[in-house]
Design a protein around this motif. Structure first.
Motif, PDB file in Angstrom:
ATOM      1  N   GLN A  55       0.822  -1.225   0.000  1.00  0.00           N
ATOM      2  CA  GLN A  55       0.000   0.000   0.000  1.00  0.00           C
ATOM      3  C   GLN A  55       0.851   1.269   0.000  1.00  0.00           C
ATOM      4  OE1 GLN A  55      -3.072  -0.081  -0.546  1.00  0.00           O
ATOM      5  NE2 GLN A  55      -3.960  -1.946   0.251  1.00  0.00           N
ATOM      6  N   VAL A  56       1.799   1.316  -0.932  1.00  0.00           N
ATOM      7  CA  VAL A  56       2.647   2.504  -1.051  1.00  0.00           C
ATOM      8  C   VAL A  56       2.245   3.259  -2.309  1.00  0.00           C
ATOM      9  CG1 VAL A  56       5.024   3.322  -1.319  1.00  0.00           C
ATOM     10  CG2 VAL A  56       4.551   1.347   0.125  1.00  0.00           C
ATOM     11  N   GLU A  57       1.936   4.510  -2.162  1.00  0.00           N
ATOM     12  CA  GLU A  57       1.551   5.326  -3.313  1.00  0.00           C
ATOM     13  C   GLU A  57       2.792   5.865  -4.023  1.00  0.00           C
ATOM     14  OE1 GLU A  57      -1.212   5.811  -4.767  1.00  0.00           O
ATOM     15  OE2 GLU A  57      -0.739   7.502  -6.078  1.00  0.00           O
ATOM     16  N   SER A  58       3.751   6.328  -3.255  1.00  0.00           N
ATOM     17  CA  SER A  58       4.984   6.824  -3.865  1.00  0.00           C
ATOM     18  C   SER A  58       6.092   6.844  -2.820  1.00  0.00           C
ATOM     19  CB  SER A  58       4.780   8.237  -4.422  1.00  0.00           C
ATOM     20  OG  SER A  58       4.606   9.139  -3.366  1.00  0.00           O
ATOM     21  N   VAL A  59       7.308   6.808  -3.313  1.00  0.00           N
ATOM     22  CA  VAL A  59       8.444   6.921  -2.411  1.00  0.00           C
ATOM     23  C   VAL A  59       9.518   7.753  -3.107  1.00  0.00           C
ATOM     24  CG1 VAL A  59       9.490   4.726  -3.160  1.00  0.00           C
ATOM     25  CG2 VAL A  59       9.989   5.617  -0.902  1.00  0.00           C
ATOM     26  N   ASP A  60      10.114   8.633  -2.356  1.00  0.00           N
ATOM     27  CA  ASP A  60      11.162   9.509  -2.896  1.00  0.00           C
ATOM     28  C   ASP A  60      12.299   9.560  -1.897  1.00  0.00           C
ATOM     29  OD1 ASP A  60      10.861  10.805  -5.430  1.00  0.00           O
ATOM     30  OD2 ASP A  60       9.006  11.681  -4.632  1.00  0.00           O
ATOM     31  N   PHE A  61      13.493   9.303  -2.393  1.00  0.00           N
ATOM     32  CA  PHE A  61      14.656   9.366  -1.505  1.00  0.00           C
ATOM     33  C   PHE A  61      15.474  10.614  -1.812  1.00  0.00           C
ATOM     34  CE2 PHE A  61      14.040   4.674  -1.979  1.00  0.00           C
ATOM     35  CZ  PHE A  61      13.715   4.403  -0.663  1.00  0.00           C
ATOM     36  N   TYR A  62      15.915  11.271  -0.763  1.00  0.00           N
ATOM     37  CA  TYR A  62      16.883  12.368  -0.878  1.00  0.00           C
ATOM     38  C   TYR A  62      18.072  11.991   0.010  1.00  0.00           C
ATOM     39  CZ  TYR A  62      13.701  15.608  -3.207  1.00  0.00           C
ATOM     40  OH  TYR A  62      12.878  16.226  -4.114  1.00  0.00           O
ATOM     41  N   TYR A  63      19.250  12.152  -0.539  1.00  0.00           N
ATOM     42  CA  TYR A  63      20.446  11.723   0.181  1.00  0.00           C
ATOM     43  C   TYR A  63      21.204  12.949   0.688  1.00  0.00           C
ATOM     44  CZ  TYR A  63      19.123   7.551  -2.326  1.00  0.00           C
ATOM     45  OH  TYR A  63      18.393   6.500  -2.814  1.00  0.00           O
ATOM     46  N   GLY A  64      21.359  13.008   1.990  1.00  0.00           N
ATOM     47  CA  GLY A  64      22.073  14.133   2.597  1.00  0.00           C
ATOM     48  C   GLY A  64      23.548  13.802   2.709  1.00  0.00           C
ATOM     49  N   VAL A  65      24.365  14.461   1.890  1.00  0.00           N
ATOM     50  CA  VAL A  65      25.786  14.105   1.847  1.00  0.00           C
ATOM     51  C   VAL A  65      26.663  15.266   2.304  1.00  0.00           C
ATOM     52  CG1 VAL A  65      25.478  12.417   0.004  1.00  0.00           C
ATOM     53  CG2 VAL A  65      25.983  14.794  -0.581  1.00  0.00           C
ATOM     54  N   ASP A  66      27.816  14.869   2.794  1.00  0.00           N
ATOM     55  CA  ASP A  66      28.830  15.839   3.217  1.00  0.00           C
ATOM     56  C   ASP A  66      29.998  15.683   2.243  1.00  0.00           C
ATOM     57  OD1 ASP A  66      30.765  17.306   4.481  1.00  0.00           O
ATOM     58  OD2 ASP A  66      31.115  15.821   6.064  1.00  0.00           O
ATOM     59  N   SER A  67      30.191  16.684   1.420  1.00  0.00           N
ATOM     60  CA  SER A  67      31.207  16.532   0.375  1.00  0.00           C
ATOM     61  C   SER A  67      32.554  17.152   0.764  1.00  0.00           C
ATOM     62  CB  SER A  67      30.707  17.136  -0.936  1.00  0.00           C
ATOM     63  OG  SER A  67      30.262  18.445  -0.714  1.00  0.00           O
ATOM     64  N   ASP A  68      32.564  17.988   1.821  1.00  0.00           N
ATOM     65  CA  ASP A  68      33.846  18.597   2.180  1.00  0.00           C
ATOM     66  C   ASP A  68      34.370  18.105   3.533  1.00  0.00           C
ATOM     67  OD1 ASP A  68      31.952  19.769   3.703  1.00  0.00           O
ATOM     68  OD2 ASP A  68      32.271  21.820   3.000  1.00  0.00           O
ATOM     69  N   LYS A  69      33.822  17.027   4.000  1.00  0.00           N
ATOM     70  CA  LYS A  69      34.313  16.360   5.217  1.00  0.00           C
ATOM     71  C   LYS A  69      34.312  17.260   6.457  1.00  0.00           C
ATOM     72  CE  LYS A  69      35.619  12.798   2.641  1.00  0.00           C
ATOM     73  NZ  LYS A  69      34.991  11.494   2.664  1.00  0.00           N
ATOM     74  N   ASP A  70      33.362  18.166   6.534  1.00  0.00           N
ATOM     75  CA  ASP A  70      33.300  18.996   7.736  1.00  0.00           C
ATOM     76  C   ASP A  70      32.216  18.486   8.699  1.00  0.00           C
ATOM     77  OD1 ASP A  70      31.010  19.641   6.397  1.00  0.00           O
ATOM     78  OD2 ASP A  70      31.214  21.816   6.627  1.00  0.00           O
ATOM     79  N   CYS A  71      31.771  17.300   8.467  1.00  0.00           N
ATOM     80  CA  CYS A  71      30.766  16.647   9.322  1.00  0.00           C
ATOM     81  C   CYS A  71      29.399  17.308   9.265  1.00  0.00           C
ATOM     82  CB  CYS A  71      31.240  16.577  10.774  1.00  0.00           C
ATOM     83  SG  CYS A  71      32.602  15.446  10.989  1.00  0.00           S
ATOM     84  N   GLN A  72      29.119  18.042   8.206  1.00  0.00           N
ATOM     85  CA  GLN A  72      27.795  18.662   8.092  1.00  0.00           C
ATOM     86  C   GLN A  72      27.262  18.433   6.678  1.00  0.00           C
ATOM     87  OE1 GLN A  72      26.991  21.820  10.461  1.00  0.00           O
ATOM     88  NE2 GLN A  72      29.050  22.233  11.128  1.00  0.00           N
ATOM     89  N   ILE A  73      25.996  18.181   6.603  1.00  0.00           N
ATOM     90  CA  ILE A  73      25.386  17.929   5.291  1.00  0.00           C
ATOM     91  C   ILE A  73      25.388  19.228   4.484  1.00  0.00           C
ATOM     92  CG2 ILE A  73      23.227  17.333   4.118  1.00  0.00           C
ATOM     93  CD1 ILE A  73      22.579  15.576   6.581  1.00  0.00           C
ATOM     94  N   ASP A  74      25.933  19.158   3.275  1.00  0.00           N
ATOM     95  CA  ASP A  74      25.917  20.370   2.454  1.00  0.00           C
ATOM     96  C   ASP A  74      25.123  20.194   1.162  1.00  0.00           C
ATOM     97  OD1 ASP A  74      27.711  18.803   1.046  1.00  0.00           O
ATOM     98  OD2 ASP A  74      29.462  19.802   1.933  1.00  0.00           O
ATOM     99  N   GLN A  75      24.581  19.033   0.958  1.00  0.00           N
ATOM    100  CA  GLN A  75      23.735  18.851  -0.229  1.00  0.00           C
ATOM    101  C   GLN A  75      22.732  17.727   0.004  1.00  0.00           C
ATOM    102  OE1 GLN A  75      25.520  17.257  -3.804  1.00  0.00           O
ATOM    103  NE2 GLN A  75      24.127  18.395  -5.122  1.00  0.00           N
ATOM    104  N   TRP A  76      21.509  17.966  -0.470  1.00  0.00           N
ATOM    105  CA  TRP A  76      20.490  16.917  -0.479  1.00  0.00           C
ATOM    106  C   TRP A  76      20.259  16.569  -1.935  1.00  0.00           C
ATOM    107  CZ3 TRP A  76      18.682  14.296   3.593  1.00  0.00           C
ATOM    108  CH2 TRP A  76      18.861  14.848   4.863  1.00  0.00           C
TER     109      TRP A  76
END
Lengths: 164, 209
Positions: free
Chosen positions: B127-148
């Protein structure tokens, strides 16, 4: 067998309901329906409140998960974000401050859209430094909400405390 | 049977029917009483259906989120290896071994399917109508997400911190409900279901202290 009284006079009296009886019945029925409708309306309000609480709890859970991602920028969660900041949540590269602002704006918009007069509050006891307590509070207008330590009558609120 | 000769039987029964006025007034009164009764019954029924859908949708959302989080809890090796907007591949423990798994949305069966490496797709979440994934990545290794972003590859020089799962579920509901769009769900008329969100955020691992 002979009949003792051969002459039978059969008279049938049929009295209908008096007007007063009809009026009383109607009045009683009206009161009954009024009570039922009132109970029903109250029950409906309770359901709506329960639905709002459920939604708010889920949102709070998401907020609690997200704030961990920006441990040095809690202060920016509720600062004014530019409308363009929404791109941060959908593919754009953003620095932590812009990202925290974008999330703050996103949650605030979601609260306003889904709950009447919904407000998001994020604050610390002092400075949001390590060892401090971070409070995330959601409030919205709800006539059934009772007075609590943190909220007044008619305002529903739930909050979460996170030790930093 | 013996009957006396002087027998006089006087039996007079007068039967008056209802006059037109009485019939009209009675019908009016009956209608007057029946109207609120019918309205009440309809209202009660609506109320009952509404409560059923609310309870079902809430429990369904909680179960779905719990099921996914429980399944993704024991990652091992590279963890999440890749992902797109509607699929995610990861390595998780299975009977003490690290085993690659793929999760994908199947639009025809309205379900999220799971496939073990070398195995077949099996329904995982119904019973799933839709699913969307967004990936929160840290590209500059500062331990903080800078892009979804909408896709992710573990081979890229980025750390995956979180996955936003934007899940929409379907709860079957009676046609009598017909409540349209509320703040928390949308009525899907063709399939007699309400579609409601069950979004959540999955913290992949504590990459940073």
């Amino acid at each position: 067998m002979p009949l003792a009284n051969p002459s039978i006079h059969h008279k049938i009296h049929q009295n209908g309901l008096a007007l007063i009886e009809v009026l009383l019945s109607l009045g009683l029925s009206s009161v009954m329906f009024l009570v039922l409708f009132t109970a029903q309306s109250y029950s409906q309000k309770v359901i709506v409140y329960s639905q709002q609480l459920h939604y708010a709890n889920r949102l709070l859970d998401r907020v609690a998960h997200q704030v961990w991602a920006y441990p040095k920028h809690y202060d920016f969660l509720l600062s004014t974000a530019s409308p363009a900041s929404v791109i941060c949540l959908y593919g754009g590269y953003c620095n932590p401050v812009a990202m925290a602002q974008a999330w703050g704006a996103h949650w605030q918009a979601e609260m306003e859209r889904k709950l009447p007069n919904g407000q998001l509050g994020v604050f610390c006891d002092s400075g949001c430094i390590s060892g401090d307590t971070l409070y995330i509070r959601l409030t919205w207008q709800q006539s059934l909400a009772i007075t609590t330590d943190i909220c007044q009558q008619g305002v529903a609120c739930i909050d979460l405390k996170i030790t930093l | 049977m013996h009957r006396p000769k002087n027998y006089a039987l006087t039996f007079s029964v007068k039967q008056h029917g209802f006059t037109l006025l009485e019939v009209v007034l009675s019908a009016g009164l009956a209608a007057f009483i029946m109207m609120p009764i019918t309205a009440s019954l309809l209202h009660f029924n609506q109320h009952k259906l509404l409560v059923q859908v609310i309870v079902q949708s809430q429990s369904q959302a909680q179960l779905a989120v719990a099921q996914l989080l429980a399944d993704w809890r024991n990652l091992c090796s590279a963890g999440v290896t890749s992902g797109t907007a509607q699929t995610i591949d990861l390595i998780r423990q299975y009977q003490g071994r690290c085993m690659p798994y793929s999760y994908a949305y199947n639009i025809t069966s309205h379900s999220l399917t799971r496939r073990k490496f070398g195995g077949r797709n099996s329904g995982f979440l119904a019973q799933v109508e839709s699913v969307d994934f967004y990936y929160g990545v840290d590209s500059d290794k500062d331990c903080q997400i800078d892009q979804w972003r909408r896709s992710y590859q573990s081979s890229e020089r980025t750390d995956l911190h979180q996955v936003r799962v934007m899940l929409q579920l379907r709860t079957p509901a009676s046609r009598q409900l017909r409540i349209g769009k509320t703040i928390l769900w949308v009525w899907h008329e063709e399939d007699d279901v309400v579609i409601h969100p069950a979004d959540f955020t999955w913290r992949v691992l504590d990459v940073c202290p």
